[in-house]
Design a protein around this motif. Structure first.
Motif, mmCIF file in Angstrom:
data_model
loop_
_atom_site.group_PDB
_atom_site.id
_atom_site.type_symbol
_atom_site.label_atom_id
_atom_site.label_comp_id
_atom_site.label_asym_id
_atom_site.label_seq_id
_atom_site.Cartn_x
_atom_site.Cartn_y
_atom_site.Cartn_z
ATOM 1 N N GLY A 6 37.272 -7.548 23.195
ATOM 2 C CA GLY A 6 36.680 -6.560 24.096
ATOM 3 C C GLY A 6 37.018 -5.136 23.737
ATOM 4 N N GLU A 7 37.516 -4.397 24.745
ATOM 5 C CA GLU A 7 37.791 -2.965 24.575
ATOM 6 C C GLU A 7 39.240 -2.685 24.193
ATOM 7 O OE1 GLU A 7 38.079 -0.692 28.303
ATOM 8 O OE2 GLU A 7 37.673 -2.583 29.310
ATOM 9 N N ARG A 8 39.885 -3.634 23.561
ATOM 10 C CA ARG A 8 41.288 -3.453 23.178
ATOM 11 C C ARG A 8 41.412 -3.047 21.708
ATOM 12 N NH1 ARG A 8 40.977 -7.336 26.928
ATOM 13 N NH2 ARG A 8 42.436 -7.256 28.663
ATOM 14 N N VAL A 9 42.531 -2.377 21.399
ATOM 15 C CA VAL A 9 42.827 -1.983 20.027
ATOM 16 C C VAL A 9 44.268 -2.359 19.698
ATOM 17 C CG1 VAL A 9 41.175 -0.073 20.027
ATOM 18 C CG2 VAL A 9 43.520 0.369 20.633
ATOM 19 N N ALA A 41 43.307 -2.371 14.083
ATOM 20 C CA ALA A 41 42.142 -3.216 14.389
ATOM 21 C C ALA A 41 41.563 -2.803 15.731
ATOM 22 C CB ALA A 41 42.551 -4.680 14.417
ATOM 23 N N VAL A 42 40.236 -2.937 15.857
ATOM 24 C CA VAL A 42 39.554 -2.622 17.123
ATOM 25 C C VAL A 42 38.721 -3.816 17.562
ATOM 26 C CG1 VAL A 42 39.443 -0.137 16.730
ATOM 27 C CG2 VAL A 42 37.582 -1.551 15.969
ATOM 28 N N GLY A 43 38.539 -3.929 18.875
ATOM 29 C CA GLY A 43 37.715 -4.988 19.437
ATOM 30 C C GLY A 43 36.235 -4.650 19.323
ATOM 31 N N THR A 44 35.416 -5.469 19.953
ATOM 32 C CA THR A 44 33.963 -5.307 19.877
ATOM 33 C C THR A 44 33.413 -4.293 20.860
ATOM 34 O OG1 THR A 44 33.747 -7.200 21.360
ATOM 35 C CG2 THR A 44 33.572 -7.627 18.990
ATOM 36 N N GLY A 45 34.213 -3.863 21.822
ATOM 37 C CA GLY A 45 33.771 -2.888 22.813
ATOM 38 C C GLY A 45 33.640 -3.511 24.185
ATOM 39 N N LYS A 46 33.568 -2.664 25.197
ATOM 40 C CA LYS A 46 33.478 -3.118 26.579
ATOM 41 C C LYS A 46 32.113 -3.737 26.846
ATOM 42 C CE LYS A 46 34.105 -1.552 31.296
ATOM 43 N NZ LYS A 46 34.509 -0.450 32.162
ATOM 44 N N LEU A 47 32.113 -4.874 27.543
ATOM 45 C CA LEU A 47 30.875 -5.547 27.906
ATOM 46 C C LEU A 47 30.299 -4.865 29.143
ATOM 47 C CD1 LEU A 47 28.967 -7.898 27.267
ATOM 48 C CD2 LEU A 47 30.341 -9.294 28.815
ATOM 49 N N LEU A 48 29.077 -4.350 29.016
ATOM 50 C CA LEU A 48 28.430 -3.658 30.125
ATOM 51 C C LEU A 48 27.701 -4.656 31.023
ATOM 52 C CD1 LEU A 48 26.961 -0.680 28.045
ATOM 53 C CD2 LEU A 48 29.078 -0.725 29.380
ATOM 54 N N GLU A 49 27.287 -4.201 32.210
ATOM 55 C CA GLU A 49 26.609 -5.074 33.168
ATOM 56 C C GLU A 49 25.292 -5.629 32.637
ATOM 57 O OE1 GLU A 49 26.236 -3.389 37.064
ATOM 58 O OE2 GLU A 49 28.338 -2.797 37.107
ATOM 59 N N ALA A 54 29.462 -1.559 24.765
ATOM 60 C CA ALA A 54 29.635 -0.113 24.564
ATOM 61 C C ALA A 54 30.352 0.092 23.231
ATOM 62 C CB ALA A 54 30.455 0.488 25.694
ATOM 63 N N ALA A 55 29.892 1.046 22.454
ATOM 64 C CA ALA A 55 30.510 1.319 21.153
ATOM 65 C C ALA A 55 31.910 1.895 21.353
ATOM 66 C CB ALA A 55 29.651 2.314 20.369
ATOM 67 N N MET A 56 32.830 1.516 20.476
ATOM 68 C CA MET A 56 34.201 2.025 20.535
ATOM 69 C C MET A 56 34.231 3.444 19.968
ATOM 70 S SD MET A 56 36.108 -0.487 21.757
ATOM 71 C CE MET A 56 37.779 -0.497 21.142
ATOM 72 N N GLU A 80 55.874 -5.124 14.307
ATOM 73 C CA GLU A 80 55.588 -4.961 15.732
ATOM 74 C C GLU A 80 54.339 -4.111 15.932
ATOM 75 O OE1 GLU A 80 58.753 -3.950 18.309
ATOM 76 O OE2 GLU A 80 60.150 -5.324 17.336
ATOM 77 N N TYR A 81 53.491 -4.578 16.843
ATOM 78 C CA TYR A 81 52.245 -3.895 17.169
ATOM 79 C C TYR A 81 52.160 -3.707 18.676
ATOM 80 C CZ TYR A 81 50.856 -5.360 12.466
ATOM 81 O OH TYR A 81 50.808 -5.563 11.119
ATOM 82 N N LEU A 82 51.270 -2.819 19.091
ATOM 83 C CA LEU A 82 50.999 -2.588 20.498
ATOM 84 C C LEU A 82 49.506 -2.818 20.720
ATOM 85 C CD1 LEU A 82 52.355 -1.501 23.133
ATOM 86 C CD2 LEU A 82 51.499 0.738 22.484
ATOM 87 N N ILE A 83 49.166 -3.647 21.702
ATOM 88 C CA ILE A 83 47.763 -3.882 22.036
ATOM 89 C C ILE A 83 47.476 -3.130 23.326
ATOM 90 C CG2 ILE A 83 46.003 -5.581 22.627
ATOM 91 C CD1 ILE A 83 47.603 -7.623 21.001
ATOM 92 N N VAL A 84 46.533 -2.184 23.267
ATOM 93 C CA VAL A 84 46.183 -1.362 24.428
ATOM 94 C C VAL A 84 44.677 -1.357 24.636
ATOM 95 C CG1 VAL A 84 48.159 0.179 24.095
ATOM 96 C CG2 VAL A 84 45.976 0.799 23.127
ATOM 97 N N ARG A 85 44.275 -1.013 25.851
ATOM 98 C CA ARG A 85 42.845 -0.807 26.117
ATOM 99 C C ARG A 85 42.438 0.557 25.550
ATOM 100 N NH1 ARG A 85 40.617 -4.307 29.668
ATOM 101 N NH2 ARG A 85 42.048 -5.563 30.909
ATOM 102 N N GLU A 86 41.189 0.666 25.187
ATOM 103 C CA GLU A 86 40.711 1.940 24.642
ATOM 104 C C GLU A 86 40.917 3.077 25.647
ATOM 105 O OE1 GLU A 86 36.850 3.643 22.260
ATOM 106 O OE2 GLU A 86 36.486 2.386 24.002
ATOM 107 N N SER A 87 40.837 2.781 26.932
ATOM 108 C CA SER A 87 41.008 3.811 27.960
ATOM 109 C C SER A 87 42.446 4.342 28.025
ATOM 110 C CB SER A 87 40.593 3.258 29.328
ATOM 111 O OG SER A 87 41.356 2.119 29.654
ATOM 112 N N ASP A 88 43.427 3.606 27.447
ATOM 113 C CA ASP A 88 44.814 4.077 27.423
ATOM 114 C C ASP A 88 45.070 5.034 26.271
ATOM 115 O OD1 ASP A 88 45.610 2.656 29.660
ATOM 116 O OD2 ASP A 88 46.074 0.867 28.495
#
Length: 93
Positions: A6-9, A41-49, A54-56, A80-88
């Motif tokens: 999803g919207e995670r990186v 690495a980036v995810g595929t983007g947020k799934l819209l309604e 949505a493009a990253m 060590e890695y950190l997985i966060v949402r794109e909004s963070d």
């Protein structure tokens, strides 16, 4: 390698400073948590309604600044890695 969903990186966090400006060496317990890193690495983007994605705004290789206490820390192959949402993510450097 980790493939975020999803919207995670996935971010490789930059190492914190080992010394203060005056040259005092800091132990691990006194270091502040870094807020800067490189996206690996980036995810595929947020799934819209409407079912579209949505493009990253970020891409692998970007150096970013992220929220201080965001994400989940993971260890893969002794790294060590950190997985966060794109909004963070606050900014691209």
């Amino acid at each position: 390698m980790i493939k975020p969903l999803g919207e995670r990186v996935v971010i490789e966090v930059a190492e914190g400073d080992m010394k203060t400006a005056s040259g005092i060496v800091l132990p691990d317990t006194a270091k502040e948590k870094p807020q800067k890193g490189t996206i690996v690495a980036v995810g595929t983007g947020k799934l819209l309604e409407n079912g579209e994605r949505a493009a990253m705004e970020v891409k692998a290789g970007d150096t970013v600044v992220f929220s201080k206490y965001s994400g989940s820390e993971v260890k893969v192959d002794d790294k060590e890695y950190l997985i966060v949402r794109e909004s963070d993510i606050l900014a691209i450097l």
